[in-house]
Design an enzyme around this catalytic site. Sequence first.
Site, short mmCIF file in Angstrom:
data_model
loop_
_atom_site.label_atom_id
_atom_site.label_comp_id
_atom_site.label_asym_id
_atom_site.label_seq_id
_atom_site.Cartn_x
_atom_site.Cartn_y
_atom_site.Cartn_z
N GLY A 93 0.88 -1.33 0.08
CA GLY A 93 0.09 -0.05 0.01
C GLY A 93 0.82 1.31 -0.16
O GLY A 93 1.61 1.38 1.12
N GLU B 46 -18.91 17.61 1.96
CA GLU B 46 -18.29 18.43 0.64
C GLU B 46 -18.71 17.99 -0.79
O GLU B 46 -18.82 19.06 -1.61
CB GLU B 46 -16.69 17.80 0.99
CG GLU B 46 -15.87 18.39 2.26
CD GLU B 46 -14.77 17.89 2.36
OE1 GLU B 46 -13.95 18.08 3.40
OE2 GLU B 46 -14.59 16.50 1.89
N ALA C 243 -5.68 10.99 6.91
CA ALA C 243 -4.16 11.05 6.46
C ALA C 243 -3.45 11.30 7.65
O ALA C 243 -2.22 10.42 7.82
CB ALA C 243 -4.16 11.99 5.46
#
Length: 437
Positions: A14, A174, A319
Site C-alpha cells: 500500500g 463536501e 491521513a
Amino acid sequence: MSGKVHDHHVVIVGAGFGGLETVRWLKGAGVRITLIDRRNHHLFQPLLYQVATASLATSEIAWPIRHLVSNRPEVTTLLAQVVGIDTAWRRVLLDDGSAVSYDTLVLATGARHAYFGHDEWEPFAPGLKSLEDAIRLRRRILLAFERAERESDPLRRAALLTFVIIGGGPTGVEMAGTIAELARVTLWRDYRNIDTRMARTVLIEAGPRILPSFPPDLSAYAERALQSLGVEVHLGQAVSACDGNGVVYGENHLPAATVVWAAGVAASPAAEWLGAPADRAGRVEVEPNLTVPGHPDIFVIGDTAAVAAPDGSPVPGIAPAAKQQGRYVASVIRARLKGDTAIGPFRYKHDGSLATIGKRLAVIDFGWIKLRGALAWWIWGIAHIFFLIGVRNRLSVALNWLWIHATGHRSALLITQGRQATMSPVKERQDHREGGP
C-alpha cells in the site's frame, strides 16, 4: 544510504499516506524495501471529491509511485495485486501466482466502500475511493445535465436534475456543497433548455446530525451553510432501497438519476489474509505497537488497523493518523535492528478535524479552538495544499481554487470514459467491468 547495512527485507503493501510515510522514515536504516501497490500512483484522497466535481484534474492529486521513490535505490516498487499472506513462510502472495518473501511486513492497504449488506446498490450509488471512481462520478454528474438538456418529459428531467448524497460525514458534506455550487454558480450560463439552478441536491444522513465527529455547534453550522447553498438535508432517515429509479428513505421515494455513496467504508481484506481478529468494519485489532496478535513481524496501519487513541476512542481513518502510524512503525523497525525491543506503544495525537462546505465556507475543530466560515475555509485550503506533493501541484491547486473562488468557473468540466452520452448508469457500470473505454 548511510548507516549499517542489514540483510533485512521490509515489504510494505500500500502506497497511501501510511505506506509512503513508513518508506520515508526508513531512509538510512540500511534495509531493503519492497513497496507493493495495485495502482502505480499515490493518491491524495481528501481532494478526490474535487476531481469528481470538476474542480481539479487527476494529475493534481496523484503522483507516480516510482517517481516518488526514484532517489531511493534500496526501494523496489511492484505494481501487483496482493491476494493473501503466508505467515508460516513469511510470504506475500500475488495474483499472478508469485510471492514476495519478507522479514518485516507492513500492511497499509486502506479501505473500500461498505454498503452495509446491500452490495447490489453499488451500480446505482457509486462511492469515491479511487481516481477511477472520481472520473466515473464526474462523468455521471455532467451527463445528468446533458441528458436533462435533451429531455422533454418534465418528470424525467426533474429526476435527472436531482443529485442524492447518502452519508453526512465530511465526504458527503463536501460533495453536497460542491455539487450544489456546480449547478447554481458554474453551469447555469451554459445550457439553453434547462436552468441548472433549479437542480436539487439532497443529503441524506441516518444519524441525528451531519458531521457527527465534530462538536454539535459546528455540525449545526454546517447544516445551515449547506441549506444556504440550496442543499436539502434530511436527518434521522436511513436509505432502505436504491436502484436506477432513485432512493427510498424513511417513507419517501425520491426519483434521482445520480446517487453518491458516502455513508461508510470497510477495511481491506487484510484481516482475512491473516486470520486475525477484526472489528465490525473489518479492521485488524492490532496490539498497542500496531503489530498483529501472534505475529510481531507484521504491522498493520492506517484504515486497515483498529487502534485506540489515548482517550480510548478509535483512531480516525484520516491521513494524519496514517502518517503518524507510518513514522511510528519505521521507528520500531529501526529500534529492533539495533536490538532495542523496549519501544513504547503507539500514541495518536489528534491535530484537528476539517471539512469544507462549498468554495467559501468550512468548519475546523482543533479541540482548543473551533473555527467556522471563510477564515476556516482559508485555513482548510492552506492545510490541504501543504500536504500535496511538489511545488508545481501546490501552485496549480492554489491557482485553481483562487480562480474558482473569484469566478465560479471550473477547469475540469470534461466527460471522459464511455462510448455514448446516453449510456445509463447500469450500462455504464457493466461497460466498466467488461473493460470498456
